[in-house]
Write a protein that holds these residues in place. Structure first.
Motif, mmCIF file in Angstrom:
data_model
loop_
_atom_site.group_PDB
_atom_site.id
_atom_site.type_symbol
_atom_site.label_atom_id
_atom_site.label_comp_id
_atom_site.label_asym_id
_atom_site.label_seq_id
_atom_site.Cartn_x
_atom_site.Cartn_y
_atom_site.Cartn_z
ATOM 1 N N GLY A 169 68.635 26.885 85.121
ATOM 2 C CA GLY A 169 67.810 28.070 84.925
ATOM 3 C C GLY A 169 68.210 29.320 85.672
ATOM 4 O O GLY A 169 67.750 30.398 85.334
ATOM 5 N N VAL A 184 53.925 26.727 79.009
ATOM 6 C CA VAL A 184 55.355 26.509 79.235
ATOM 7 C C VAL A 184 55.504 25.570 80.420
ATOM 8 O O VAL A 184 55.009 25.858 81.519
ATOM 9 C CB VAL A 184 56.095 27.827 79.506
ATOM 10 C CG1 VAL A 184 57.585 27.556 79.741
ATOM 11 C CG2 VAL A 184 55.905 28.800 78.348
ATOM 12 N N LYS A 205 68.225 31.210 75.448
ATOM 13 C CA LYS A 205 67.160 30.336 74.933
ATOM 14 C C LYS A 205 65.796 30.785 75.449
ATOM 15 O O LYS A 205 64.807 30.755 74.713
ATOM 16 C CB LYS A 205 67.436 28.877 75.340
ATOM 17 C CG LYS A 205 68.697 28.298 74.729
ATOM 18 C CD LYS A 205 68.913 26.838 75.105
ATOM 19 C CE LYS A 205 69.214 26.649 76.593
ATOM 20 N NZ LYS A 205 70.479 27.273 77.016
ATOM 21 N N THR A 206 65.740 31.204 76.717
ATOM 22 C CA THR A 206 64.451 31.625 77.287
ATOM 23 C C THR A 206 63.903 32.834 76.549
ATOM 24 O O THR A 206 62.712 32.872 76.195
ATOM 25 C CB THR A 206 64.607 31.939 78.784
ATOM 26 O OG1 THR A 206 65.099 30.782 79.465
ATOM 27 C CG2 THR A 206 63.279 32.358 79.385
ATOM 28 N N GLU A 207 64.748 33.848 76.300
ATOM 29 C CA GLU A 207 64.284 35.051 75.606
ATOM 30 C C GLU A 207 63.798 34.711 74.201
ATOM 31 O O GLU A 207 62.824 35.284 73.710
ATOM 32 C CB GLU A 207 65.406 36.090 75.540
ATOM 33 C CG GLU A 207 65.659 36.828 76.839
ATOM 34 C CD GLU A 207 66.324 35.967 77.911
ATOM 35 O OE1 GLU A 207 66.911 34.921 77.557
ATOM 36 O OE2 GLU A 207 66.247 36.338 79.095
ATOM 37 N N TRP A 262 62.448 32.993 86.238
ATOM 38 C CA TRP A 262 61.729 32.886 84.971
ATOM 39 C C TRP A 262 60.597 33.910 84.918
ATOM 40 O O TRP A 262 60.378 34.547 83.885
ATOM 41 C CB TRP A 262 61.180 31.472 84.810
ATOM 42 C CG TRP A 262 60.650 31.171 83.444
ATOM 43 C CD1 TRP A 262 61.312 30.605 82.403
ATOM 44 C CD2 TRP A 262 59.322 31.448 82.964
ATOM 45 N NE1 TRP A 262 60.491 30.503 81.306
ATOM 46 C CE2 TRP A 262 59.271 31.014 81.622
ATOM 47 C CE3 TRP A 262 58.188 32.023 83.534
ATOM 48 C CZ2 TRP A 262 58.118 31.130 80.843
ATOM 49 C CZ3 TRP A 262 57.040 32.136 82.760
ATOM 50 C CH2 TRP A 262 57.009 31.694 81.444
ATOM 51 N N ASP A 276 60.727 23.374 78.765
ATOM 52 C CA ASP A 276 62.052 23.886 79.116
ATOM 53 C C ASP A 276 62.822 22.817 79.887
ATOM 54 O O ASP A 276 62.240 22.114 80.718
ATOM 55 C CB ASP A 276 61.912 25.158 79.949
ATOM 56 C CG ASP A 276 63.144 26.048 79.839
ATOM 57 O OD1 ASP A 276 64.178 25.580 79.330
ATOM 58 O OD2 ASP A 276 63.069 27.215 80.270
ATOM 59 N N LEU A 283 57.947 23.722 83.129
ATOM 60 C CA LEU A 283 59.241 23.786 83.796
ATOM 61 C C LEU A 283 59.393 22.547 84.673
ATOM 62 O O LEU A 283 58.433 22.112 85.315
ATOM 63 C CB LEU A 283 59.350 25.035 84.672
ATOM 64 C CG LEU A 283 59.221 26.393 83.977
ATOM 65 C CD1 LEU A 283 59.327 27.515 84.999
ATOM 66 C CD2 LEU A 283 60.270 26.564 82.900
ATOM 67 N N TYR A 337 62.490 31.760 73.113
ATOM 68 C CA TYR A 337 61.182 31.091 73.066
ATOM 69 C C TYR A 337 60.076 31.977 73.625
ATOM 70 O O TYR A 337 58.901 31.799 73.274
ATOM 71 C CB TYR A 337 61.213 29.699 73.688
ATOM 72 C CG TYR A 337 61.238 29.555 75.186
ATOM 73 C CD1 TYR A 337 60.173 29.966 75.979
ATOM 74 C CD2 TYR A 337 62.305 28.921 75.830
ATOM 75 C CE1 TYR A 337 60.174 29.785 77.354
ATOM 76 C CE2 TYR A 337 62.321 28.730 77.199
ATOM 77 C CZ TYR A 337 61.258 29.173 77.955
ATOM 78 O OH TYR A 337 61.251 28.989 79.325
ATOM 79 N N LEU A 338 60.401 32.957 74.478
ATOM 80 C CA LEU A 338 59.373 33.916 74.890
ATOM 81 C C LEU A 338 58.931 34.766 73.700
ATOM 82 O O LEU A 338 57.779 35.204 73.626
ATOM 83 C CB LEU A 338 59.884 34.806 76.020
ATOM 84 C CG LEU A 338 59.992 34.144 77.400
ATOM 85 C CD1 LEU A 338 60.508 35.131 78.439
ATOM 86 C CD2 LEU A 338 58.664 33.546 77.856
ATOM 87 N N ARG A 348 61.777 37.315 83.978
ATOM 88 C CA ARG A 348 62.016 37.433 82.538
ATOM 89 C C ARG A 348 60.693 37.570 81.782
ATOM 90 O O ARG A 348 60.603 38.320 80.799
ATOM 91 C CB ARG A 348 62.781 36.214 82.036
ATOM 92 C CG ARG A 348 64.172 36.079 82.627
ATOM 93 C CD ARG A 348 64.897 34.900 82.016
ATOM 94 N NE ARG A 348 66.164 34.648 82.692
ATOM 95 C CZ ARG A 348 67.036 33.728 82.310
ATOM 96 N NH1 ARG A 348 66.774 32.968 81.263
ATOM 97 N NH2 ARG A 348 68.165 33.557 82.965
#
Length: 740
Positions: free
Chosen positions: A559, A261, A236-238, A272, A331, A263, A240-241, A275
């Protein structure tokens, strides 16, 4: 009389001050000053100068304005970018929704007054032009300095001296001899611009499809909310990045926009950030309580000037002065850490949606275990939804089992059952990592006397003192009160009669040390990882396989990516189910599912063991089956008939005073004046579960209405009818998430 003459006939403006006042004040604008809405100004207030913001004219003129001759003039304009209209509207909206004074909300948007002045120019050194008849002696040290400098470039002193391997005194001597001369350093942005074209991790399969859909929503440059869900480890992180990259790209001749963003736990930022760097080549701007005052000043100013394209931060980052916000990502949107409980009481997830709407920005809510509120908004069509059903790279979800503590209890005086002990032993024996999770800090949650039963409690709160054995302290986790453990019972005087009851992570560590003395252990809790740097070091040690056994609280649940962690054992899976909290079951299933998601994120399969006295509980059944959707549907079915959130509205009034009688009297008066009518109900007054907190006695009233009834007008009318003494405080909590 002089003031009246100098003010008469000049422009009148409203100035909102960052103070808990009812509204903006009128001031005169002396010629030739131009004070437009959004400008930061210094104004006189009583006998002092206060910085405020020129506010927008009211929708309806004041029927009784202050005469022009009595207006005091604005002292001066501050050299800062004006506050954008979207942020001014956001301040007004939050104020109206939470029933907070607008100035109290403005204070959060003006949290760094020093940033309103431009940074002081910094002095450096530049090569002096050749000239003169005499040539100073060039020593080896001076030659190294000259070699390190570029013609026409201004160099900061300390870095130049370090690069040349000389002292600052050498630079001063060179200046005296005409070899270099002082000059002002040019302004450079503190934040490198993230490159949206920087090669990052490739998205494949469903990730690519979801990523493309999300990019399209951001590229539209219009407001919309998308709930991005997916199993733990699905990427999911990749995804939305990738949406952040789209936000940064220029489009149709327009420059890129800014992204925010949020957190819930700033400790999450450690991995994070790695990434983010992998995706964009540089770090973003950070905004949280751990950054230094200078960094906060530089960040606030850079955001206002558009020089901080991406900010990652805690909930307060919502109030930063973005001039062109294009994307807001929340997030772990289900996390209660997004709720601000003190001062202005607001939920950052909900306010993020409002901030995006007022900015014409896309909003993305992200979670593996979304809140029932967000799921309901998807169901009713208010939010769009995107889902990632599989783990990235072929990893599989862990198998979840429940250990019935009624059948296989721990040994006497222990807290880990034989099946869990055997599983940890086998895991460590294979060279893999294991985690023991218990959402309770310290050594033990309760200390009592074996002789008379006296319990050690906080003098300021309705709470037991938690033993922290490593620090030799009994501590209150609500107000911070701490005291050393007494040698004798304060009630009966019996020596050495106090004993610890129940486990905390320190006690689990003690047991783990006895069971696996050779294992390398690490405790991850908020008091052992005090900030992002400590969290980053812990993550590095785990990734580099310097740790065999992790023992942690909820800080480990979200996370983190630990590829060699294959076993998670939950010491007390029933812990969050106690009490009468409306969302107890929902929160427990979210937390334990997130904890379980730390296991098996690479090639080796994962396993999760939940110790429980209630294996038949719906939460345990949902975790074992993995069918969280069915669990949330059951939760919705239970709440809908009674109009409980998200199918109704709640607002709490918390009455508090240092005098218990005054708190009771005010709460009683509010109860007698309680509103009624179709679809409106008031519960209470009653003592809050934490009836004493930080020395203040607390009483609660709860307003419950149907979903189609706004609570704010009801609350305003209710509070206006009851006089509240000065030493009594009434806090309004619209949409409460906790009931302590």
């Amino acid at each position: 009389m002089e003031d009246t003459a100098t003010v008469s006939g000049r422009t009148r403006v409203r100035v909102l001050l960052p103070l808990p006042l009812a509204g903006a004040y009128d001031y005169a604008v002396p010629a030739p000053m131009a004070a437009r809405p959004g400008a930061f100004v210094s104004v006189p207030l009583n006998q002092r100068e206060v910085i405020g913001v020129v506010w927008d004219p009211p929708a309806e003129p004041d029927p009784n304005p202050v005469p022009d001759r009595r207006l005091r003039p604005i002292s001066h304009l501050l050299p800062a970018p004006p506050m954008a209209e979207s942020l001014r509207r956001f301040v007004d909206w939050v104020s109206a929704y939470t029933l907070s004074p607008p100035g109290a909300v403005l204070r959060m948007a003006m949290s760094v007054p020093a940033a309103l002045e431009p940074p002081t120019p910094q002095a450096g050194w530049v090569l002096a032009p050749p000239g003169g008849n005499s040539r100073p002696r060039i020593t080896p040290e001076r030659q190294r300095v000259l070699d390190a400098m570029q013609p026409g470039e201004v160099h900061a002193g300390a870095p130049l001296a370090e690069r040349a391997g000389v002292s600052l005194g050498v630079l001063r001597g060179m200046a005296e001899n005409g070899l270099i001369r002082p000059a002002l350093l040019p302004h450079r942005s503190r934040f490198a611009r993230p490159d949206p074209a920087h090669p990052g991790p490739a998205l494949g399969g469903t990730q690519a499809e979801v990523g493309a859909a999300l990019r399209a929503k951001v590229a539209a440059r219009a407001f919309g909310v998308t709930l991005l869900t997916g199993v733990t480890g699905s990427g999911k992180t990749e995804v939305y990045l990738d949406a952040v990259a789209e936000c940064l790209r220029p489009r149709d001749g327009k420059p890129g926009r800014q992204a925010l963003v949020l957190l819930p736990e700033i400790a999450l930022s450690a991995q994070w950030l790695d990434r983010f760097r992998a995706r964009f080549g540089v770090a973003p701007a950070l905004w949280h309580s751990e950054v230094t005052s200078r960094t906060r000043r530089d960040t606030w100013r850079a955001v206002a000037e558009g020089e901080a394209p991406v900010v990652v931060g805690a909930r307060s980052a919502l109030f930063l002065p973005f001039p062109d916000l294009g994307l807001v990502v929340v997030d772990e949107e289900h996390e209660t850490a997004f709720k601000q409980e003190d001062g202005v009481v607001y939920h950052a997830r909900d306010m993020a949606v409002v901030r995006a709407r007022l900015s014409g920005a896309a909003c993305v809510l992200v979670s593996a275990t979304p809140s029932l509120e967000s799921l309901t908004n998807v169901e009713t069509g208010r939010y769009d939804a995107l889902h990632l059903p599989e783990r990235h790279g072929g990893a599989t979800l862990p198998a979840v089992e429940v250990i019935d503590l009624r059948r296989t209890p721990p040994e006497r005086g222990r807290f880990l059952s034989p099946p869990l002990v055997d599983a940890v032993t086998a895991t460590i024996g294979r060279g893999e990592q294991a985690m023991l999770f218990l959402n309770r800090r310290g050594y033990a949650p309760l200390t009592l006397c074996r002789h008379c039963g006296h319990r050690m409690r906080c003098p300021n709160c309705t709470a037991w003192l938690v033993e922290h054995r490593a620090k030799r302290l009994l501590q209150c986790h609500h107000c911070g009160h701490a005291e050393p453990p007494p040698a004798e019972c304060p009630e009966c005087g019996t020596e050495h009669s106090l004993t610890a009851v129940g486990p905390g992570v320190e006690r689990v560590l003690e047991e783990a040390t006895a069971l696996w003395p050779e294992a390398r252990r690490l405790v991850m809790a908020s008091d052992t990882l005090p900030g992002p740097a400590a969290a980053a070091e812990a993550a590095r040690a785990i990734q580099d396989r310097e740790v065999d056994l992790i023992i942690g609280t909820q800080i480990v649940a979200k996370g983190w990516h630990f590829p060699h962690l294959t076993l998670v054992g939950v010491v007390d899976a029933d812990l969050g189910l106690a009490g009468g909290d409306l969302r107890a079951a929902e929160r427990t299933v979210q937390l334990l599912h997130q904890v379980a998601g730390r296991a098996g994120r690479a090639e080796a399969p994962g396993r999760v063991l939940l110790q429980s006295f209630s294996p038949e509980h719906p939460v345990m059944r949902a975790l074992v089956s993995g069918d969280l959707e069915a669990f949330m549907q059951e939760e919705a079915a239970m709440r809908r008939p009674g109009h409980w959130p998200p199918f109704g509205r709640l607002a709490a009034l918390i009455v508090s005073s240092e005098e218990e009688r005054e708190a009771d009297r005010t709460a009683r008066d509010l109860g007698l004046a309680a509103p009624g009518g179709e679809g409106v109900q008031v519960l209470g007054p009653a003592p809050a579960p934490l009836a004493l907190l930080r020395g203040r006695h607390r009483r609660r009233l709860l307003l419950k209405t149907r979903r189609d009834i706004a609570v704010q007008p009801i609350l305003r009318d209710w509070l206006a009818r009851v006089p509240v003494p000065n030493h009594v405080r009434v806090q309004v909590d619209v949409d409460p998430v906790g009931f302590l």
